[in-house]
Design a protein around this motif. Sequence first.
Motif, mmCIF file in Angstrom:
data_model
loop_
_atom_site.group_PDB
_atom_site.id
_atom_site.type_symbol
_atom_site.label_atom_id
_atom_site.label_comp_id
_atom_site.label_asym_id
_atom_site.label_seq_id
_atom_site.Cartn_x
_atom_site.Cartn_y
_atom_site.Cartn_z
ATOM 1 N N LYS A 11 -1.246 0.615 -2.604
ATOM 2 C CA LYS A 11 -0.440 1.835 -2.475
ATOM 3 C C LYS A 11 -1.256 3.011 -1.953
ATOM 4 N N HIS A 12 -2.452 3.199 -2.517
ATOM 5 C CA HIS A 12 -3.306 4.322 -2.125
ATOM 6 C C HIS A 12 -4.739 3.805 -1.939
ATOM 7 N N ALA A 14 -7.312 4.866 -0.334
ATOM 8 C CA ALA A 14 -8.378 5.860 -0.475
ATOM 9 C C ALA A 14 -8.635 6.216 -1.929
ATOM 10 N N ALA A 15 -7.594 6.069 -2.763
ATOM 11 C CA ALA A 15 -7.752 6.333 -4.200
ATOM 12 C C ALA A 15 -8.008 5.047 -4.979
ATOM 13 N N HIS A 16 -8.072 3.918 -4.273
ATOM 14 C CA HIS A 16 -8.382 2.615 -4.866
ATOM 15 C C HIS A 16 -7.319 2.182 -5.869
ATOM 16 N N GLU A 19 -0.387 -0.780 -6.609
ATOM 17 C CA GLU A 19 0.838 -0.631 -7.392
ATOM 18 C C GLU A 19 1.430 -2.019 -7.592
ATOM 19 N N GLU A 91 0.161 1.213 -12.019
ATOM 20 C CA GLU A 91 -0.934 1.364 -11.060
ATOM 21 C C GLU A 91 -2.224 0.819 -11.674
ATOM 22 N N TYR A 93 -6.369 0.749 -11.056
ATOM 23 C CA TYR A 93 -7.536 1.277 -10.367
ATOM 24 C C TYR A 93 -8.462 0.121 -10.011
ATOM 25 N N ASP A 105 -10.202 -0.386 -0.820
ATOM 26 C CA ASP A 105 -10.421 0.841 -0.064
ATOM 27 C C ASP A 105 -9.724 0.668 1.275
ATOM 28 N N ASP A 106 -10.049 1.525 2.249
ATOM 29 C CA ASP A 106 -9.314 1.449 3.515
ATOM 30 C C ASP A 106 -9.857 0.382 4.455
ATOM 31 N N PRO A 135 -0.212 -2.603 3.156
ATOM 32 C CA PRO A 135 -0.258 -1.146 2.977
ATOM 33 C C PRO A 135 0.367 -0.440 4.167
#
Length: 599
Positions: A11-12, A14-16, A19, A91, A93, A105-106, A135
């Motif tokens: 989901k995110h 960059a925020a690792h 979801e 979520e 991490y 990560d990206d 993603p």
Amino acid sequence: MNPTRYAIVPKHPAAHLFEVTLTLTDPDPAGQRFALPTWIPGSYMVREFARNIVTLQAFNEAGRKVRIAKVDKQTWQAAPVKSGTLTLRYEVYAWDMSVRAAHLDDTVGFFNGSSVFLAAEGREDAPCIVEIKKPAGPAYANWRVATSLPEARGTKRYGFGEYRAQDYDELVDHPVTLGEFELATFKAHGVPHDIVIGGRTVNVDMDRLATDLQRICEAQIALFEPKSKEAPVERYVFMTQAVSDGYGGLEHRASTALICNRADLPVRGRPEMSEGYRTYLGLCSHEYFHTWNVKRIKPAAFVPYDLSRENYTSLLWLFEGFTSYYDDLMLVRSKSIGEVDYFGLLGKAVGGVLRGSGRLKQSVAESSFDAWIKYYRQDENSPNAIVSYYQKGSLVALAFDLAIRASTNHKKSLDDVMRLLWRRYGRQFYRGQPAGVGENDVKALIQEATGVDLGALFDEAVHGTRDLPLAELLAPFGVTLEPELGNGSGKPSLGVRVRSAADCTLAAVHDGSAAQKAGLSAGDVLVAIDGLRVTGANLDALLSRYLPGASVEVHAFRRDELRVTRVKLDGAEVVRYRLEAGDKARSAARTARERWLRG
């Protein structure tokens, strides 16, 4: 029982954050409970994966929130729903660049199911369907999926979409890699095997890697099934994340997750066998051997796994140690390495065991049982307190193999033991007949398979702490075992291990060493020897100026306190052992050695 449905999306990145949604069409009418494993099979430490769940909500079929509360460190209780579905959305991490948990990560995504998929209690035997979603965004247009999970209808191999598992245990036993990766495929005795290399790599020789792994895999398949050459899987995936500095692997029922130094991968146009590449092949061989030994042949304590707490067994010396013996043996049997290289690896293993005084205090059976609190939680005193059931377990396997071969004039070997274990415990494990090896069964199983009662050798090797009689056991094979001093010289030693080249922080101080006698301890930072600055990089060079028995003045910081002490230097340390096959060995010894190394 209706399937349990999951969906997971990066989901995110960059925020690792992954979801995850979990949907039940028939939740417990009294209120459904959910739990996340606390450990992952193959890595025997409680890791508390639930600590990485950041948010969690529950919804009924109409989309209204359902009350859900945490009842212990890994378990949640949802309020009853009158009818219809119950959906969890949470979520996770993911910032653990290892083979044990999850990372995102990206550039790459990776997860083990035990880190991200909550189990619906009471429904662990229900079929599972998981949708793996791509993603959002153009940066991820070329991402693919690598996993040994079977694809559901409509999902293409390496594609995003739905995958299926027969139950929760199978769901969490197939790790998943997401991202851009190099890919090669080969067949081992007719079964497709994929090689997936993620991370930044340059000029990797995927064809050579496929050729080498094919030989290793076919050698292992033939070991367990010499007649049929039938592999225990329909498809297998080696998935590797290449990094600047890393090493590790974790076995699964039809795949392995690996991490390696990118410099260890083979380079196109360079046919030599580098030490790093040999190490990487040994890692692949080790994890592949686990496809039989621990993923199907299991200790009874793991049938079934209880992922909520520690599962104790005294048999890890068999499941990890024997695997550590066969991983390098399969390299030489597959002709990936030669006899000299193999003996070098054995000598390194012998040195690794004999350097630590912990081997004189803890048996491999005790080491296995205490893996949860000792082996996986090592500290500065570990070399003085524990023995590795991997390293010493591999030497136990070597001792048993040599003893069986010598006792039966090479008609039987440890290979026969592994085949008996496979036939009795492994072959039907996922075919409706799960059974495990009892804690006290191994000695009798060896005798049944080979006709050899190992007697005192077994008892001392497994439950004792005396050094194994390896030199004596190797002699009939024309092989000698001799110690080698550090750098082949007589330079003295402090008897310490330093943490890094940058400074001279002591990571470990060995029992009875010069440093210990002088009062130095792990954590101390040596700053000078006889007035000359010392670092981890120049310690050996400084010591080489002295003779064993010399007295030197050492300045060291312990916390913020400067200490000055005199140290009487020890003699040179034995850092490794040399195994050599003598050119003048009797023909019978040469024949015995050939049968051992070629299988």
